[in-house]
Motif scaffolding. Structure first.
Motif, PDB file in Angstrom:
ATOM      1  N   GLY A   7       0.825  -1.197   0.000  1.00 16.37           N
ATOM      2  CA  GLY A   7       0.000   0.000   0.000  1.00 16.37           C
ATOM      3  C   GLY A   7       0.860   1.248   0.000  1.00 16.37           C
ATOM      4  N   GLU A   8       0.240   2.405   0.131  1.00 21.13           N
ATOM      5  CA  GLU A   8       0.950   3.670   0.188  1.00 21.13           C
ATOM      6  C   GLU A   8       1.098   4.104   1.651  1.00 21.13           C
ATOM      7  N   TYR A   9       2.314   4.566   1.989  1.00 16.65           N
ATOM      8  CA  TYR A   9       2.587   4.993   3.360  1.00 16.65           C
ATOM      9  C   TYR A   9       3.178   6.389   3.340  1.00 16.65           C
ATOM     10  N   LEU A  10       2.895   7.155   4.356  1.00 19.31           N
ATOM     11  CA  LEU A  10       3.410   8.502   4.491  1.00 19.31           C
ATOM     12  C   LEU A  10       4.522   8.500   5.534  1.00 19.31           C
ATOM     13  N   VAL A  11       5.691   9.001   5.139  1.00 25.06           N
ATOM     14  CA  VAL A  11       6.817   9.153   6.064  1.00 25.06           C
ATOM     15  C   VAL A  11       6.910  10.612   6.461  1.00 25.06           C
ATOM     16  N   ARG A  12       6.852  10.883   7.729  1.00 26.26           N
ATOM     17  CA  ARG A  12       6.909  12.260   8.220  1.00 26.26           C
ATOM     18  C   ARG A  12       8.205  12.430   9.021  1.00 26.26           C
ATOM     19  N   VAL A  13       8.975  13.467   8.690  1.00 26.46           N
ATOM     20  CA  VAL A  13      10.230  13.758   9.372  1.00 26.46           C
ATOM     21  C   VAL A  13      10.044  15.021  10.193  1.00 26.46           C
ATOM     22  N   THR A  14      10.390  14.960  11.477  1.00 23.40           N
ATOM     23  CA  THR A  14      10.301  16.136  12.348  1.00 23.40           C
ATOM     24  C   THR A  14      11.585  16.252  13.169  1.00 23.40           C
ATOM     25  N   ASP A  15      11.840  17.453  13.634  1.00 29.28           N
ATOM     26  CA  ASP A  15      12.984  17.712  14.499  1.00 29.28           C
ATOM     27  C   ASP A  15      12.646  17.220  15.908  1.00 29.28           C
ATOM     28  N   ILE A  16      13.505  16.422  16.479  1.00 29.23           N
ATOM     29  CA  ILE A  16      13.191  15.821  17.787  1.00 29.23           C
ATOM     30  C   ILE A  16      13.124  16.885  18.883  1.00 29.23           C
ATOM     31  N   ARG A  17      13.689  18.074  18.627  1.00 32.43           N
ATOM     32  CA  ARG A  17      13.620  19.139  19.633  1.00 32.43           C
ATOM     33  C   ARG A  17      12.353  19.973  19.507  1.00 32.43           C
ATOM     34  N   GLY A  18      11.551  19.678  18.463  1.00 28.78           N
ATOM     35  CA  GLY A  18      10.333  20.440  18.262  1.00 28.78           C
ATOM     36  C   GLY A  18      10.533  21.734  17.499  1.00 28.78           C
TER      37      GLY A  18
END
Length: 271
Positions: A7-18
């Protein structure tokens, strides 16, 4: 992450410090796992080799994508007048191994003073090879003030022992054996340290120099040899491996190589 289904998946990247902002840029790569390795070879200790003796060098492996198997290093194009312990194996699960270079008593400065190193491993049923650069430091210097060798627990070296036909010791898993390190003092009167827990350089994983005490493997003043003990843990598999003893003086010199065989004891059926 293992996808539970196609299927299709969304990868989200965020800064761990917010933190966030228009200048916060990231690069994400998604690819299949590719087990591999990178090997680096340190130079010969001190950049020189005393004639009639040896120096140590270290090889390190960086394991990529969870590759955890053995890596073999072959050293070729060794300059004339020198000998090298080869092949060298970095064992499964280990990150480094040791080798040694020995100079003949009449060795001269070679051109170029390097040897070639190639690393290889079996990965997913295929042999993978990488050039690992040059081993550098083949520069002979004057004979050291002391020489060293490992001899059997009893008696002296057999007359046929050479670099190509080294002294052989055999140990069983769970066993302790002994040998002796002997030095030839040439205007050297001080005590000689030969290492501590790591005194056996390049012994197989799970095999070690044992019962060394607080001062390690030490030959005191006015003495020329010391008994030492080698222990193999019970789980060590059968293998054969060259090792050496490294001495502290002269910026670190080594004994000639010794071949250690780990062999399971043979049993004889009762009649």
């Amino acid at each position: 992450f293992t996808a539970p289904q196609d299927g299709e998946y969304l990868v989200r990247v965020t800064d761990i410090r917010g933190f966030q902002g228009k200048d916060f840029k990231y690069s994400l790569t998604v690819r299949p796992r590719r087990p591999d390795f990178k090997v680096t070879v340190g130079g010969i200790g001190g950049g020189t080799v005393p004639m009639g003796s040896g120096r140590e060098f270290i090889v390190n492996v960086e394991r990529l994508d969870d590759y955890d198997g053995p890596v073999r290093l072959d050293i070729t194009d060794v300059p004339q007048g020198f000998k090298v312990t080869t092949p060298i194996t970095i064992e499964a699960g280990q990150n480094r191994a040791f080798g040694a270079v020995y100079a003949a008593t009449n060795a001269s400065l070679p051109k170029p003073p390097v040897a070639k190193v190639t690393a290889s491993a079996m990965i997913r049923g295929q042999k993978v090879s990488h050039p690992a650069g040059d081993l550098k430091g083949f520069k002979p210097i004057a004979r050291p003030k002391l020489l060293a060798k490992v001899i059997p627990a009893q008696g002296d070296l057999p007359p046929d022992v050479t670099f190509e036909n080294p002294l052989e010791l055999t140990i069983a898993p769970g066993e302790t054996i002994s040998a002796r390190v002997r030095i030839d003092r040439r205007d050297f009167k001080a005590r000689v340290g030969c290492g501590k827990h790591d005194a056996g350089r390049n012994l197989p994983h799970g095999v070690y120099v044992d019962n060394i005490g607080l001062n390690g493997l030490l030959i005191v003043e006015e003495q020329n040899e010391r008994e030492f003990f080698i222990t193999a843990d019970k789980w060590v598999p059968e293998t054969s491996r060259l090792f050496h003893i490294k001495l502290d003086p002269e910026k670190g010199i080594t004994t000639p190589p010794i071949m250690l065989h780990v062999r399971k004891p043979t049993t004889v059926a009762a009649k």
